[in-house]
Scaffold this active site. Structure first.
Site, PDB file in Angstrom:
ATOM      1  N   ASP A 328       0.894  -1.197   0.004  1.00 26.66           N
ATOM      2  CA  ASP A 328      -0.073  -0.063  -0.014  1.00 26.66           C
ATOM      3  C   ASP A 328       0.832   1.373  -0.025  1.00 26.66           C
ATOM      4  O   ASP A 328       0.629   2.433   0.734  1.00 26.66           O
ATOM      5  CB  ASP A 328      -0.822   0.110   1.290  1.00 26.66           C
ATOM      6  N   ASP A 547      -6.621  -6.145  10.658  1.00 27.08           N
ATOM      7  CA  ASP A 547      -6.170  -5.220   9.945  1.00 27.08           C
ATOM      8  C   ASP A 547      -6.176  -4.063  10.492  1.00 27.08           C
ATOM      9  O   ASP A 547      -5.528  -3.071  10.353  1.00 27.08           O
ATOM     10  CB  ASP A 547      -7.572  -5.040   8.446  1.00 27.08           C
TER      11      ASP A 547
END
Length: 608
Positions: A328, A547
């Site tokens: 990311d 997460d």
């Protein structure tokens, strides 16, 4: 203890099997220690717990086993000492354990020498070598006495640096004793990379994740390979974090060597996530890191260089080291700068100061110089980069990074998609075309599943100049979407949105939802070469690790609170202002999340 039994008698020179059963209803057994006459002879970490003892003197002995749990501090319980007897007289013998070793170029291994019975006076044992001179032993002379004859003395065998295989045999001898031999082989160093590091290879199973999975009802999958995340500088040495436990990089690599030894002639791959860029994850607070936007010098010197020095060690030369480079990061420089509705000021900063591009380039150049390292760069997922305005520019951004800081395109072995995400591998009941792209779910995206996206991304990367043989990885750790809500065929509803929603495998509210997705399940099990252009399906994000926290939790890991992990949040432009669909009561990212793990097991597809 199941062996020996109380009062059992053995002939002189017999091998005595020590065996025990152990379980912990409230956790897991970490090891069982075996003792003979109070002396520790072995520690076994896997069931069935057993060890063969040789060289016991004639007379009476006792055996005992002690089990330790996986808590901190570890709790233990021991069996009552079990008496047994060795009959007759024993021929004085030198015993070696193990009797054969395989070591890499420049590396070392040990074997323990002991006597099979207590000597009446000191005994000197001398080691002599035959065969290749590329392997040496230390010490070559050992004196045994009443204090060390049973515990033994370790001998270190070291292989000189070289690419050719070599074998030496060391004979341990003393007057009046039956000798012992140790065969030591230097394995030839693999020169050059293979096209697909997963093909024909075993893949490292992280014992820390294995213990968590097994203790949470996941014994059916606990032996699957998962990624080792180095998400902080301190994780390199082992900082007690949820991602690395007390195991640092060297510990994991050494454990991979042990698994490789048990794997016979099959190669061993280990998957390591490089994840500590300055100003990390500029568009999501849950996975922010320890380094500030301008800490590129620290990233290079204290993180990348330190990891590289470890990976270069000769003892790891035969491992296939797969590095997942900076999840990311580069896609944010395309989609989340403030020229886009989804932009953030933090991503503007990282675009302007080049820290992401230069950091990734430095990592690729540094690791690419190590012959047994395979760099796979993160390529987001179809629900992030699949739109026309994102797809090509993201490939171009990755080309820019791959040629920064002295790197070249040759340092990229491939790309990985869907890491820590839940985008479905395939959507068998939906065709993406001009009639379905306008639907609310597809929303004009070019793609609707990860396999199609990954294969197209590979083709576009080759067009941009990357090697024609690059491969793709797809993280399938949480994209199965099984369970009772999985559709079994296409809908025939007249309304487009109704038809697409009823036909899709992915049950999220919106493709932009990424945090602890409710209803997700384990996807395809890791395996090599499952489809054209795909090197492997992998579980880089270990199932069961959060997460991100669903509410603010103070911490020393640099991790913020991202509202996309809050089930009550109404969304933002990155998910078109929809509800997040996140599970409640989630811990910090990387921490064990039992509720998520149970859901992944229940909704696994293919089913467990």
């Amino acid at each position: 203890m199941t062996s020996p039994t109380s009062g059992q008698t053995f002939a002189a020179g017999s091998t005595v099997t020590l065996a025990a059963t152990a379980s912990d209803p409230g956790g897991a057994v970490s090891r069982v220690e075996f003792r003979v006459d109070g002396n520790l002879v072995n520690s076994d970490t896997t069931s069935p717990y057993s060890f063969n003892v040789t060289g016991l003197a004639s007379g009476s002995h006792t055996a005992q086993a002690t089990a330790f749990d996986n808590g901190s501090p570890a709790l233990s319980t021991a069996t009552t000492a079990v008496p047994f007897t060795i009959q007759g007289t024993v021929q004085p013998t030198i015993v070696a354990s193990p009797t054969s070793l395989t070591v890499a170029s420049g590396a070392s291994g040990t074997s323990t020498l002991r006597l099979n019975a207590a000597p009446s006076s000191s005994v000197t044992v001398t080691l002599t070598r035959s065969g290749s001179t590329a392997i040496t032993a230390s010490p070559t002379s050992i004196t045994f006495n009443s204090g060390n004859w049973q515990s033994g003395v370790n001998v270190t065998f070291t292989a000189a640096t070289g690419t050719a295989a070599a074998t030496s045999t060391f004979t341990a001898a003393s007057s009046g004793y039956t000798s012992a031999t140790v065969s030591v082989t230097r394995s030839g160093v693999v020169t050059g990379r293979v096209d697909n590091p997963y093909l024909g290879s075993g893949v490292y199973n992280n014992p820390l994740w294995r213990a968590n999975a097994a203790a949470s009802g996941g014994s059916a999958i606990s032996m699957q390979p998962t990624g080792v995340w180095l998400d902080r500088i301190s994780a390199i040495g082992g900082n007690g974090s949820p991602t690395t436990g007390t195991m640092g990089l060297v510990d994991h690599l050494n454990e991979a060597l042990a698994q490789d030894q048990a794997n016979g002639s099959t190669p061993m791959a280990i998957q390591i996530v490089i994840y500590n860029l300055p100003g990390r994850d500029c568009a999501a607070l849950a996975s922010n890191g320890e380094l500030g936007p301008n800490d590129l010098p620290r990233y290079k010197a204290e993180y990348i260089d330190v990891i590289a020095a470890i990976l270069r060690r000769a003892e790891y030369a035969n491992l296939r080291i797969v590095l997942i480079i900076e999840i990311d990061s580069l896609p944010n420089l395309v989609t989340n700068v403030t020229t886009r509705p989804t932009g953030t000021a933090a991503c503007d900063t990282m675009f302007q100061n080049h820290a992401y591009v230069d950091g990734v380039g430095y990592a690729l150049a540094t690791f690419g110089a190590i012959p047994n390292v395979y760099n796979y760069v993160d390529a987001g997922h179809h629900g992030w980069l699949g739109w026309d305005t994102n797809f090509g520019p993201s490939v171009d951004m990755m080309r820019t990074a791959a040629t920064a800081s002295g790197s070249t395109l040759a340092n990229v072995h491939g790309f990985i998609t869907n890491t820590a995400n839940t985008s479905a591998l395939q959507e068998p009941y939906i065709v993406v075309d001009s009639t379905t792209r306008p639907s609310r779910w597809i929303d004009w995206n070019q793609f609707n599943d990860e396999l199609t996206y990954a294969q197209a991304f590979r083709q576009r990367a080759v067009q941009a100049g990357f090697d024609a043989n690059i491969g793709m990885l797809i993280d399938t750790s949480r994209n199965g979407w099984g369970g009772p809500n999985r559709p079994t065929g296409p809908s025939t509803a007249a309304d487009l949105n109704t038809r697409i929603d009823a036909s899709r495998i992915d049950r999220r509210i919106h493709k932009g939802n990424w945090c602890n997705a409710s209803g997700a399940g384990l996807g395809e099990r890791p395996r090599a070469a499952p489809a054209a252009g795909i090197d492997a399906y992998v579980w880089i994000k270990p199932p069961g690790e959060s997460d991100g926290a669903s509410q603010e939790i103070p911490n020393d890991e640099g991790k913020g609170f991202d509202r996309m992990c809050d089930p009550t949040y109404g969304g933002n432009p990155r998910n078109n202002n929809n509800m997040t669909g996140a599970l409640p009561n989630a811990p910090l990212s990387g921490h064990w999340f039992p509720a998520q793990f149970q859901q992944l097991l229940q909704n696994a597809y293919p089913p467990l």
